[in-house]
Design a protein around this motif. Structure first.
Motif, PDB file in Angstrom:
ATOM      1  N   GLN A  44       0.829  -1.220   0.000  1.00  0.00           N
ATOM      2  CA  GLN A  44       0.000   0.000   0.000  1.00  0.00           C
ATOM      3  C   GLN A  44       0.861   1.266   0.000  1.00  0.00           C
ATOM      4  N   TYR A  49       0.162   5.402  -1.616  1.00  0.00           N
ATOM      5  CA  TYR A  49       0.562   6.749  -1.162  1.00  0.00           C
ATOM      6  C   TYR A  49       2.080   6.921  -1.110  1.00  0.00           C
ATOM      7  N   ASP A 290      -1.990  -5.856   8.207  1.00  0.00           N
ATOM      8  CA  ASP A 290      -3.432  -5.582   8.113  1.00  0.00           C
ATOM      9  C   ASP A 290      -4.297  -6.829   7.937  1.00  0.00           C
TER      10      ASP A 290
HETATM   11  C1  FAD Z   1      -3.883   6.302   2.242  1.00  0.00           C
HETATM   12  C2  FAD Z   1      -3.321   5.510   3.385  1.00  0.00           C
HETATM   13  C3  FAD Z   1      -2.573   6.162   4.358  1.00  0.00           C
HETATM   14  C4  FAD Z   1      -2.021   5.438   5.419  1.00  0.00           C
HETATM   15  N1  FAD Z   1      -1.285   6.108   6.363  1.00  0.00           N
HETATM   16  C5  FAD Z   1      -0.697   5.424   7.380  1.00  0.00           C
HETATM   17  C6  FAD Z   1       0.088   6.101   8.368  1.00  0.00           C
HETATM   18  O1  FAD Z   1       0.246   7.311   8.345  1.00  0.00           O
HETATM   19  N2  FAD Z   1       0.661   5.318   9.338  1.00  0.00           N
HETATM   20  C7  FAD Z   1       0.503   3.966   9.427  1.00  0.00           C
HETATM   21  O2  FAD Z   1       1.071   3.333  10.315  1.00  0.00           O
HETATM   22  N3  FAD Z   1      -0.288   3.318   8.526  1.00  0.00           N
HETATM   23  C8  FAD Z   1      -0.883   4.007   7.503  1.00  0.00           C
HETATM   24  N4  FAD Z   1      -1.677   3.346   6.602  1.00  0.00           N
HETATM   25  C9  FAD Z   1      -1.900   1.902   6.785  1.00  0.00           C
HETATM   26  C10 FAD Z   1      -0.700   1.113   6.308  1.00  0.00           C
HETATM   27  O3  FAD Z   1      -0.408   1.435   4.952  1.00  0.00           O
HETATM   28  C11 FAD Z   1      -1.000  -0.364   6.425  1.00  0.00           C
HETATM   29  O4  FAD Z   1      -1.217  -0.654   7.792  1.00  0.00           O
HETATM   30  C12 FAD Z   1       0.156  -1.174   5.930  1.00  0.00           C
HETATM   31  O5  FAD Z   1       0.527  -0.835   4.614  1.00  0.00           O
HETATM   32  C13 FAD Z   1      -0.251  -2.640   5.957  1.00  0.00           C
HETATM   33  O6  FAD Z   1       0.747  -3.334   5.371  1.00  0.00           O
HETATM   34  P1  FAD Z   1       0.611  -4.857   5.083  1.00  0.00           P
HETATM   35  O7  FAD Z   1       1.981  -5.362   5.156  1.00  0.00           O
HETATM   36  O8  FAD Z   1      -0.360  -5.468   6.010  1.00  0.00           O
HETATM   37  O9  FAD Z   1       0.088  -5.001   3.605  1.00  0.00           O
HETATM   38  P2  FAD Z   1      -0.261  -4.131   2.329  1.00  0.00           P
HETATM   39  O10 FAD Z   1       0.512  -2.861   2.281  1.00  0.00           O
HETATM   40  O11 FAD Z   1      -1.750  -4.071   2.212  1.00  0.00           O
HETATM   41  O12 FAD Z   1       0.280  -5.045   1.169  1.00  0.00           O
HETATM   42  C14 FAD Z   1      -0.135  -6.379   0.986  1.00  0.00           C
HETATM   43  C15 FAD Z   1       0.621  -6.917  -0.204  1.00  0.00           C
HETATM   44  O13 FAD Z   1       0.417  -8.306  -0.301  1.00  0.00           O
HETATM   45  C16 FAD Z   1       0.295  -8.641  -1.673  1.00  0.00           C
HETATM   46  N5  FAD Z   1      -0.479  -9.878  -1.778  1.00  0.00           N
HETATM   47  C17 FAD Z   1      -1.686 -10.156  -1.256  1.00  0.00           C
HETATM   48  N6  FAD Z   1      -2.066 -11.418  -1.559  1.00  0.00           N
HETATM   49  C18 FAD Z   1      -1.052 -11.944  -2.287  1.00  0.00           C
HETATM   50  C19 FAD Z   1      -0.834 -13.210  -2.925  1.00  0.00           C
HETATM   51  N7  FAD Z   1      -1.743 -14.187  -2.857  1.00  0.00           N
HETATM   52  N8  FAD Z   1       0.318 -13.393  -3.597  1.00  0.00           N
HETATM   53  C20 FAD Z   1       1.264 -12.402  -3.687  1.00  0.00           C
HETATM   54  N9  FAD Z   1       1.106 -11.190  -3.114  1.00  0.00           N
HETATM   55  C21 FAD Z   1      -0.032 -10.973  -2.430  1.00  0.00           C
HETATM   56  C22 FAD Z   1      -0.461  -7.434  -2.279  1.00  0.00           C
HETATM   57  O14 FAD Z   1      -0.274  -7.350  -3.668  1.00  0.00           O
HETATM   58  C23 FAD Z   1       0.168  -6.275  -1.509  1.00  0.00           C
HETATM   59  O15 FAD Z   1       1.268  -5.694  -2.177  1.00  0.00           O
HETATM   60  C24 FAD Z   1      -2.241   4.036   5.537  1.00  0.00           C
HETATM   61  C25 FAD Z   1      -3.004   3.385   4.551  1.00  0.00           C
HETATM   62  C26 FAD Z   1      -3.535   4.107   3.487  1.00  0.00           C
HETATM   63  C27 FAD Z   1      -4.324   3.387   2.454  1.00  0.00           C
END
Ligand code: FAD
Length: 343
Positions: A44, A49, A290
């Protein structure tokens, strides 16, 4: 069968939290491979962003989504993780105690002692344009991503969209396509101005065609495309001969294949975990970031980092069942400093 890539840990999601997991696992001598559907690291942060400032990463008063991703890539350099981008993990199955086999949509097979799911809100998947019957051509003549440019050599290509992906692929594929047409619904583009200028220059030189309008139908047989029916912005209807259609209409997040891996889910979309280890209902499969849920869960990057640290402690027990784990600080442990290449 394709020979399996063997690793200690397979991380699904090449995201900041997954990157920090590489660091925590690396300090404990575990090697990781990371897979992501996106063609870049950062999840994400990099996709939604990249330039927005984040203010709540401890000790870093302000950093952009892309900046955080880049900094983590630097921090994990000593651990030599392997990245497989532009690939989706479709299946995982348990084949040992614990040992897992995972397969991707490009046919790669991985065997790992543990699996870490850092799949966030799910998989980023391309938005399908509302063209009747498009499904029949997907994978044969309609492509939402370019995996191998060579596959398009000499072909008549129709690229649809006005954002960075559409423009980037127009510029990259123009030299090898038989003929390339870029179709956009209006004459304003959302892509970087430099890309737009380069594309316009190619149009001027007669190397590619630019059309304004929308695809309303497809013509072809047995999944092989012959032409796209296009309604122009002036209301005229014409057809553009093409062998491949590449629509770039942005990405949407869907849980995707994670739902079919036999892991207990809450409300059909989140993975409950044990908060002392971040292990799921399947021993050896962890979920961080997440995608997981537990009482008090906050969807913050900070929380994901904490989850990665605790996950690594339990992972060590699976990967090295006979080794005792001694808790150490990076400030004072020469052994950890050697792994980081600073001692
Ligand atoms: C606009 C915005 C602003 C934010 N601002 C903040 C902030 O200021 N501070 C903060 O702490 N958090 C913020 N967040 C939240 C933060 O971005 C998320 O908590 C964080 O990115 C979660 O990361 P993640 O590792 O869980 O997965 P994600 O970033 O959701 O990425 C998951 C990845 O897994 C991959 N994936 C999924 N399934 C598969 C599969 N089967 N095979 C291969 N790949 C796969 C996807 O393609 C993706 O790239 C914000 C979110 C948004 C949308």
């Amino acid at each position: 069968m394709t020979e399996a890539i063997k690793t200690d840990v397979l991380i699904i999601g090449a995201v900041p939290i997954g990157l920090f997991a590489v660091f925590d696992l690396g300090l404990l001598d575990m090697k990781a491979h990371l897979i992501d559907i996106l063609d870049k690291v950062g999840g994400q942060c990099a996709e939604l962003y990249p330039e927005k400032p984040i203010y709540d990463i401890p000790a870093i008063p302000v950093i952009s989504g892309q900046g955080l991703t880049d900094a983590l890539m630097g921090q994990i350099k000593p651990f030599g993780a392997n990245f497989h981008l532009g690939e989706m993990v479709e299946t995982i199955e348990r084949i040992g105690d614990p040992l897992f086999r995972a397969k991707t949509d490009t046919g790669k097979v991985f065997e790992s002692k543990i699996i870490v799911i850092a799949a966030g809100g799910g998989s980023f998947q391309p938005k399908r344009p509302p063209i009747p019957g498009i499904e029949a051509y997907e994978g044969t003549s309609v492509f939402y991503a370019v995996r191998q440019m060579e596959a398009f050599r000499g072909k008549r290509l129709l690229i649809v969209g006005g954002g960075d992906s559409a423009l980037d692929w127009t510029l990259n594929l123009a030299p090898l396509a038989g003929r390339l047409t870029l179709l956009h619904r209006r004459d304003q583009f959302r892509a970087a101005p430099d890309s737009v200028n380069k594309m316009m220059a190619l149009v001027k030189e007669g190397k590619i065609d630019l059309a304004l309008g929308q695809v309303t139908g497809l013509q072809g047989e047995g999944g092989r495309l012959a032409a796209a029916v296009v309604k122009g912005t002036d209301g005229s209807v014409s057809s553009i001969a093409c062998d491949a259609l590449l629509p770039f209409f942005g990405l949407t997040m869907k849980l995707g294949p994670v739902a079919n891996w036999g892991i207990e889910l809450k409300d059909g979309e989140l993975i409950p975990v044990d908060t002392s280890t971040f292990e799921t209902s399947i021993p050896g499969v962890f979920a961080i970031g997440d995608i997981n849920t537990y009482p008090g869960k906050l969807k913050l990057i900070l929380c994901g980092f904490h989850e990665a640290a605790l996950m690594a402690q339990k992972a060590h027990r699976y990967v090295f069942p006979d080794k005792r784990l001694v808790f150490q600080y990076t400030t004072s442990s020469t052994s950890l400093q050697k792994k980081l290449g600073v001692a």
